[in-house]
Design an enzyme around this catalytic site. Structure first.
Site, PDB file in Angstrom:
ATOM      1  N   ASP A  45      18.445  77.803   8.230  1.00 26.06           N
ATOM      2  CA  ASP A  45      17.504  75.737   8.904  1.00 26.06           C
ATOM      3  C   ASP A  45      18.302  75.078   9.478  1.00 26.06           C
ATOM      4  OD1 ASP A  45      19.413  76.006   6.635  1.00 26.06           O
ATOM      5  OD2 ASP A  45      17.880  75.029   4.920  1.00 26.06           O
ATOM      6  N   SER A  46      20.166  75.523   9.517  1.00 29.84           N
ATOM      7  CA  SER A  46      20.880  74.755  10.734  1.00 29.84           C
ATOM      8  C   SER A  46      20.205  73.961  11.571  1.00 29.84           C
ATOM      9  CB  SER A  46      22.452  75.090  10.441  1.00 29.84           C
ATOM     10  OG  SER A  46      22.417  76.633  10.994  1.00 29.84           O
ATOM     11  N   ASP A  84      15.861  81.641   6.843  1.00 31.46           N
ATOM     12  CA  ASP A  84      15.885  80.891   5.442  1.00 31.46           C
ATOM     13  C   ASP A  84      14.804  80.163   5.177  1.00 31.46           C
ATOM     14  OD1 ASP A  84      18.402  80.481   4.621  1.00 31.46           O
ATOM     15  OD2 ASP A  84      19.328  79.022   6.047  1.00 31.46           O
ATOM     16  N   GLU A 183      28.782  80.331   0.179  1.00 27.77           N
ATOM     17  CA  GLU A 183      29.621  79.148   0.976  1.00 27.77           C
ATOM     18  C   GLU A 183      30.713  77.958   0.922  1.00 27.77           C
ATOM     19  OE1 GLU A 183      26.457  77.087   3.548  1.00 27.77           O
ATOM     20  OE2 GLU A 183      27.801  75.915   4.009  1.00 27.77           O
TER      21      GLU A 183
HETATM   22  O1  KIV Z   1      21.688  77.615   7.501  1.00 27.62           O
HETATM   23  C1  KIV Z   1      22.415  78.399   7.822  1.00 27.62           C
HETATM   24  O2  KIV Z   1      22.998  78.593   9.365  1.00 27.62           O
HETATM   25  C2  KIV Z   1      23.283  78.761   7.309  1.00 27.62           C
HETATM   26  C3  KIV Z   1      24.553  79.452   6.863  1.00 27.62           C
HETATM   27  C4  KIV Z   1      25.670  77.794   7.070  1.00 27.62           C
HETATM   28  C5  KIV Z   1      24.995  80.547   6.041  1.00 27.62           C
HETATM   29  O3  KIV Z   1      22.718  78.501   5.715  1.00 27.62           O
END
Ligand code: KIV
Length: 264
Positions: A45-46, A84, A183
């Site tokens: 979700d980044s 995610d 993390e």
């Molecule tokens: O949303 C994302 O990219 C993540 C990674 C940072 C593990 O959860």
């Protein structure tokens, strides 16, 4: 490079020799490249910050995740794809969590979902796993729970937080996750979790003793403006893109483009 495709049970049972290579992708062209090198591609979700200009992940929706996961899956043949579950789609309501997870799996044909949290979401994770949805956990710094800048600091420095994160790791293992992202925690804590739990851990700013490492691909390529200490930046793609745009603009202004090679 010839790559052996792992499956979820290979991962869970730690049937791999080398560190697990995990990177994020949200688009088809990048997924096609990562498919050659990664064991797991994470549609994180980044995406909200990296592609949609959002400040954090709080406005990322299920539909956005499904759209990007479909694009990624369209070019991936040999890699596990994990998607995610965005904020507010699983934490507080188990039947909503199940129907949203099923929707992601059905519409994207991905291999697993990832959720953030430990003991607090134990029941939800257990229920998803019982319903044959493979789940990756995520403990330590939880981007979906960040409220202020200081929440981005490394976790595990105070005893209560340290013990809570260990408790979260154990809870997720008991709930049946096939792996867990750790993390931004102090190395000593990540190392301890790595000794205690049997499922593979995937570190991001955690420790070199994790079974795998994950980073946001845009961060390592120099697309993101500001990156945390735990990122190794391999390029300055943003600068290189800008330089090429400048060259194109100059060509247009100097009437060097289009030339006879560019029309019919
Ligand atoms: O949303 C994302 O990219 C993540 C990674 C940072 C593990 O959860």
């Amino acid at each position: 490079m010839i790559k052996k495709k792992l499956n979820i049970s290979d991962i869970k049972n730690k049937k791999f020799k080398n560190p697990l290579i995990v990177l994020t992708a949200y688009t088809a062209p990048l997924a096609e490249i990562l498919d050659k090198y990664c064991d797991i591609i994470l549609v994180g979700d980044s995406v909200g910050m990296v592609l949609h200009g959002m400040k954090n992940t709080s406005n990322v929706t299920l539909d956005m995740m499904i759209m990007h996961a479909k694009a990624v899956k369209s070019r991936v043949k040999n890699t596990i794809v994990v998607v995610d579950m965005p904020i507010n789609t699983y934490e507080n309501n188990q039947s909503k969590a199940l129907s949203n997870a099923k929707k992601i799996m059905r519409e994207t044909n991905c291999d697993a979902v990832k959720v953030e949290g430990g003991l607090k979401i134990y029941k939800t994770v257990e229920m998803l796993v019982k319903n044959k949805i493979p789940v990756m956990g995520h403990i330590g710094l939880l981007p979906q729970s960040v409220k202020k800048e200081s929440d981005y600091r490394a976790k595990g420095r105070d005893l209560e937080n340290y013990n809570n994160i260990i408790r979260d790791a154990i809870a997720l293992q008991e709930a049946g996750v096939f792996s867990v992202v750790i993390e931004c925690v102090i190395k000593e804590l990540a190392d301890k979790i790595n000794r205690i739990i049997n499922i593979p851990t995937i570190g991001i700013g955690a420790s070199d003793t994790c079974d795998g490492q994950v980073l946001v691909t845009a961060d390592i390529l120099g697309i993101t403006k500001k990156v945390p200490k735990f990122v190794k930046v391999y390029d300055q793609l943003n600068t290189r893109i800008e330089n090429n745009i400048k060259k194109y603009v100059r060509d247009l202004k100097l009437k060097k483009f289009p030339s006879k090679n560019n029309y019919y």
